[in-house]
Design a protein around this motif. Structure first.
Motif, PDB file in Angstrom:
ATOM      1  N   THR A  62      28.630  27.638  -5.539  1.00 41.99           N
ATOM      2  CA  THR A  62      27.184  27.390  -5.537  1.00 41.99           C
ATOM      3  C   THR A  62      26.797  26.455  -4.395  1.00 41.99           C
ATOM      4  O   THR A  62      25.770  26.653  -3.729  1.00 41.99           O
ATOM      5  CB  THR A  62      26.752  26.788  -6.885  1.00 41.99           C
ATOM      6  OG1 THR A  62      27.103  27.693  -7.936  1.00 41.99           O
ATOM      7  CG2 THR A  62      25.255  26.539  -6.922  1.00 41.99           C
ATOM      8  N   GLU A 120      18.990  22.763 -15.709  1.00 38.85           N
ATOM      9  CA  GLU A 120      18.823  24.155 -15.292  1.00 38.85           C
ATOM     10  C   GLU A 120      19.958  25.031 -15.821  1.00 38.85           C
ATOM     11  O   GLU A 120      21.128  24.666 -15.728  1.00 38.85           O
ATOM     12  CB  GLU A 120      18.801  24.253 -13.762  1.00 38.85           C
ATOM     13  CG  GLU A 120      17.485  23.866 -13.136  1.00 38.85           C
ATOM     14  CD  GLU A 120      16.363  24.839 -13.482  1.00 38.85           C
ATOM     15  OE1 GLU A 120      16.662  25.962 -13.947  1.00 38.85           O
ATOM     16  OE2 GLU A 120      15.194  24.469 -13.296  1.00 38.85           O
ATOM     17  N   ARG A 121      19.619  26.186 -16.346  1.00 35.01           N
ATOM     18  CA  ARG A 121      20.629  27.139 -16.814  1.00 35.01           C
ATOM     19  C   ARG A 121      20.894  28.232 -15.782  1.00 35.01           C
ATOM     20  O   ARG A 121      21.973  28.811 -15.743  1.00 35.01           O
ATOM     21  CB  ARG A 121      20.188  27.774 -18.132  1.00 35.01           C
ATOM     22  CG  ARG A 121      20.111  26.780 -19.283  1.00 35.01           C
ATOM     23  CD  ARG A 121      19.772  27.475 -20.585  1.00 35.01           C
ATOM     24  NE  ARG A 121      19.759  26.538 -21.699  1.00 35.01           N
ATOM     25  CZ  ARG A 121      20.830  26.204 -22.404  1.00 35.01           C
ATOM     26  NH1 ARG A 121      22.000  26.735 -22.106  1.00 35.01           N
ATOM     27  NH2 ARG A 121      20.737  25.351 -23.406  1.00 35.01           N
ATOM     28  N   SER A 122      19.902  28.505 -14.960  1.00 36.88           N
ATOM     29  CA  SER A 122      20.017  29.581 -13.979  1.00 36.88           C
ATOM     30  C   SER A 122      20.846  29.130 -12.777  1.00 36.88           C
ATOM     31  O   SER A 122      20.558  28.098 -12.156  1.00 36.88           O
ATOM     32  CB  SER A 122      18.622  30.006 -13.509  1.00 36.88           C
ATOM     33  OG  SER A 122      18.697  30.753 -12.320  1.00 36.88           O
ATOM     34  N   LYS A 123      21.873  29.904 -12.436  1.00 34.09           N
ATOM     35  CA  LYS A 123      22.690  29.594 -11.266  1.00 34.09           C
ATOM     36  C   LYS A 123      21.858  29.666  -9.993  1.00 34.09           C
ATOM     37  O   LYS A 123      22.003  28.829  -9.088  1.00 34.09           O
ATOM     38  CB  LYS A 123      23.866  30.565 -11.190  1.00 34.09           C
ATOM     39  CG  LYS A 123      24.829  30.288 -10.049  1.00 34.09           C
ATOM     40  CD  LYS A 123      26.009  31.244 -10.083  1.00 34.09           C
ATOM     41  CE  LYS A 123      26.953  30.990  -8.916  1.00 34.09           C
ATOM     42  NZ  LYS A 123      28.106  31.932  -8.935  1.00 34.09           N
ATOM     43  N   ALA A 124      20.964  30.642  -9.920  1.00 36.64           N
ATOM     44  CA  ALA A 124      20.115  30.787  -8.735  1.00 36.64           C
ATOM     45  C   ALA A 124      19.196  29.583  -8.579  1.00 36.64           C
ATOM     46  O   ALA A 124      18.963  29.096  -7.459  1.00 36.64           O
ATOM     47  CB  ALA A 124      19.300  32.072  -8.837  1.00 36.64           C
ATOM     48  N   ARG A 125      18.658  29.083  -9.701  1.00 33.70           N
ATOM     49  CA  ARG A 125      17.771  27.926  -9.637  1.00 33.70           C
ATOM     50  C   ARG A 125      18.548  26.667  -9.252  1.00 33.70           C
ATOM     51  O   ARG A 125      18.037  25.825  -8.496  1.00 33.70           O
ATOM     52  CB  ARG A 125      17.077  27.747 -10.991  1.00 33.70           C
ATOM     53  CG  ARG A 125      16.085  26.598 -11.052  1.00 33.70           C
ATOM     54  CD  ARG A 125      14.982  26.737 -10.046  1.00 33.70           C
ATOM     55  NE  ARG A 125      14.127  25.552 -10.025  1.00 33.70           N
ATOM     56  CZ  ARG A 125      13.372  25.187  -9.007  1.00 33.70           C
ATOM     57  NH1 ARG A 125      13.368  25.913  -7.895  1.00 33.70           N
ATOM     58  NH2 ARG A 125      12.617  24.108  -9.074  1.00 33.70           N
ATOM     59  N   LYS A 126      19.764  26.537  -9.753  1.00 32.81           N
ATOM     60  CA  LYS A 126      20.599  25.399  -9.359  1.00 32.81           C
ATOM     61  C   LYS A 126      20.857  25.426  -7.857  1.00 32.81           C
ATOM     62  O   LYS A 126      20.775  24.399  -7.179  1.00 32.81           O
ATOM     63  CB  LYS A 126      21.924  25.430 -10.123  1.00 32.81           C
ATOM     64  CG  LYS A 126      21.813  25.057 -11.588  1.00 32.81           C
ATOM     65  CD  LYS A 126      23.178  25.048 -12.261  1.00 32.81           C
ATOM     66  CE  LYS A 126      23.047  24.617 -13.716  1.00 32.81           C
ATOM     67  NZ  LYS A 126      24.345  24.519 -14.399  1.00 32.81           N
TER      68      LYS A 126
END
Length: 534
Positions: A62, A120-126
């Motif tokens: 990430t 945050e749960r979303s990898k994209a948002r992280k």
């Protein structure tokens, strides 16, 4: 105080060779902080940056993806550079030079960023949040913000050194700081208590691992070692050192590395949920079958399993061998003598799958050989000697406990790879991967770094460099020509090595300059040792 100042401090600590220099830098810095920033800085430096102790589940992939988006660099190139350097945060900070806005960042602001990321749960948002950081802050600040995020500062700052800096900054005795840290498990809380001289108010807290008392290892018993007795003797079990915390139906298991492994052993923890009075036991987690403890090879089938089938649980049932009691009746027992702790342990209404380790008084040193062989016959590693009246010295490897272990066997092996050392061995190849022979092939079976003198390591470094065939970062592959004799405590199956096996606790006995690689031990010999240990 700013995250920028903390980052600058970390860089100075990383470049300081002397431990005392690192200690002075950190202690001086801690004195300058207000209470809020003191707690934040200590959390950041100790690898637990969030106030509630949550872990930040953000992987290197990430971070690299965020860096690729922020810089426009090719993701594969960033991955390659990170692999060579061994540190994604370092590479990403270098890539951001001249690209970020260089805005200031406070410690409280850094904490808020980490809390937002944790929510945050979303990898994209992280990934998007991290990309925003990269574009906003100075490269050096980013370097240590990302290191804080991953929990890998790698600046030579161990928890014990942070404790020592807290003691020095607050003018409190180091032993009081360490005792409070062991009771609490929260260095930020300890730092504030030390500053306000309230360390004695910190109570022992269940469900965080206490430091384990360690035993001094000996393969033989030199004259005079047991003169400080009398001594108690127990079997040294062949499992995983473990701490069991239980209270009001809740159970937790912690390894010596302070890893919570509770979820991996439901067949142990579910029955123990009936325990209600709070207690902490020190002992060994192992497979118990046919009324007796089994060797580590049996337990290995349970390790790192993501899926526990009913068949596996039936084939390899686990038990907990308790040999010390650390907490009971709302009282921490570390400063009670061994006999008092043992009496309290034996008074507990414990039932299988908990078993109390048998203990007997050592009549004379002449008994040791017979007792050792009897322990080995019971498939245990050896003996554990405990000096009468000894306290539980958490985190220390003194002479009050002695473990008697002898090498199971030795093998002649050949070096196939060597890794660059660290610290004073940074210029030498000092960590050796080695193999056994299988026909015309050499198959890796282990890795060791201890046992040779500095002069032998210098000689080997020159020789191995001349035998090098490829290099991958810090690791050099070499032609299989250098033979070592290696001792070990056991053989276990391992998917990590092409041989299918791995040595347990290997250590180098000598460099076999007299033996060619064609005469080293074979994979068949390894199989023989493994089968004999079952």
């Amino acid at each position: 105080m700013t995250m920028d100042a903390l980052a600058a401090l970390c860089d100075r600590i990383a470049s300081a060779a002397a431990r005392t220099r690192k200690l002075n830098l950190l202690a001086d810095y801690l004195r300058t902080l207000d209470d809020g920033d003191l707690a934040r800085a200590v959390r950041f430096l100790s690898g637990s940056p969030l106030p509630d102790g949550r872990k930040l589940s953000v992987g290197a992939a990430t971070l690299r993806a965020a860096a690729a988006s922020a810089t426009g660099w090719d993701l594969e190139l960033i991955r390659f550079c990170s692999r060579v350097a061994g540190d994604s945060a370092e590479i990403i900070a270098l890539l951001m030079a001249g690209r970020s806005a260089g805005l200031p960042l406070s410690l409280s602001g850094a904490e808020q960023h980490l809390l937002a990321l944790a929510a945050e749960r979303s990898k994209a948002r992280k990934q998007k949040l991290i990309e925003q950081w990269l574009l906003a802050y100075a490269p050096l600040t980013l370097k240590y913000l990302l290191k804080t995020l991953t929990g890998m500062l790698r600046i030579g700052l161990q928890a014990k050194l942070v404790e020592e800096a807290i003691a020095r900054a607050s003018a409190q005795p180091l032993e009081l700081v360490r005792a409070a840290s062991n009771r609490s498990g929260d260095l930020a809380e300890v730092a504030l208590a030390a500053r306000h001289q309230t360390l004695d108010r910190i109570q022992a807290r269940l469900f965080h691992p206490l430091d384990f008392m360690l035993a001094k290892p000996l393969e033989s018993m030199p004259d005079g070692v047991l003169d400080s007795g009398p001594w108690w003797v127990e079997d040294k079990y062949d499992g995983i050192r473990c701490q069991l915390h239980a209270a009001h139906g809740k159970v937790r298991l912690f390894t010596r590395g302070q890893e919570d492994v509770t979820a991996s052993y439901p067949d142990l923890t579910v029955p123990l949920s009936a325990i209600h009075p709070p207690l902490i036991l020190d002992g060994e987690l192992l497979v118990w079958r046919d009324g007796a403890p089994q060797s580590f090879n049996a337990l290995q089938q349970r390790l790192a399993r993501k899926r526990l089938t009913p068949a596996l649980l039936a084939e390899c049932p686990v038990a907990f061998i308790a040999y010390d009691l650390l907490y009971a009746g709302q009282t921490l027992l570390l400063n009670e003598p061994l006999e008092r702790r043992r009496a309290l342990l034996e008074s507990l209404p414990l039932q299988p799958p908990i078993h109390i380790a048998p203990q007997r008084r050592l009549a004379s040193p002449q008994e040791l050989d017979a007792l050792f062989e009897a322990a080995r016959a019971r498939r245990n590693e050896g003996l554990l000697l405990k000096r009468a009246g000894s306290l539980y010295e958490a985190g220390r490897r003194g002479g009050a406990w002695i473990k008697v272990k002898r090498a199971l066997a030795t093998l002649d092996v050949v070096i196939t790879a060597a890794e660059q050392g660290r610290g004073r061995r940074a210029t030498m190849l000092s960590d050796y991967t080695f193999a056994v022979r299988d026909g015309s092939r050499f198959l890796n079976i282990g890795k060791a770094y201890s046992g040779l003198t500095d002069e032998e390591i210098r000689q080997l470094t020159r020789l191995l460099k001349s035998l090098a065939t490829e290099r991958f970062g810090r690791v050099v592959l070499v032609r299989p020509e250098v033979v070592l004799e290696v001792a070990f405590d056991g053989i276990q199956k391992s998917p990590r090595h092409k041989s299918g096996f791995a040595m347990r606790f290997p250590r180098i006995l000598r460099w076999r300059k007299d033996k060619p690689p064609e005469e080293i031990d074979t994979l068949d010999r390894v199989r023989e040792i493994y089968v004999a240990s079952l």
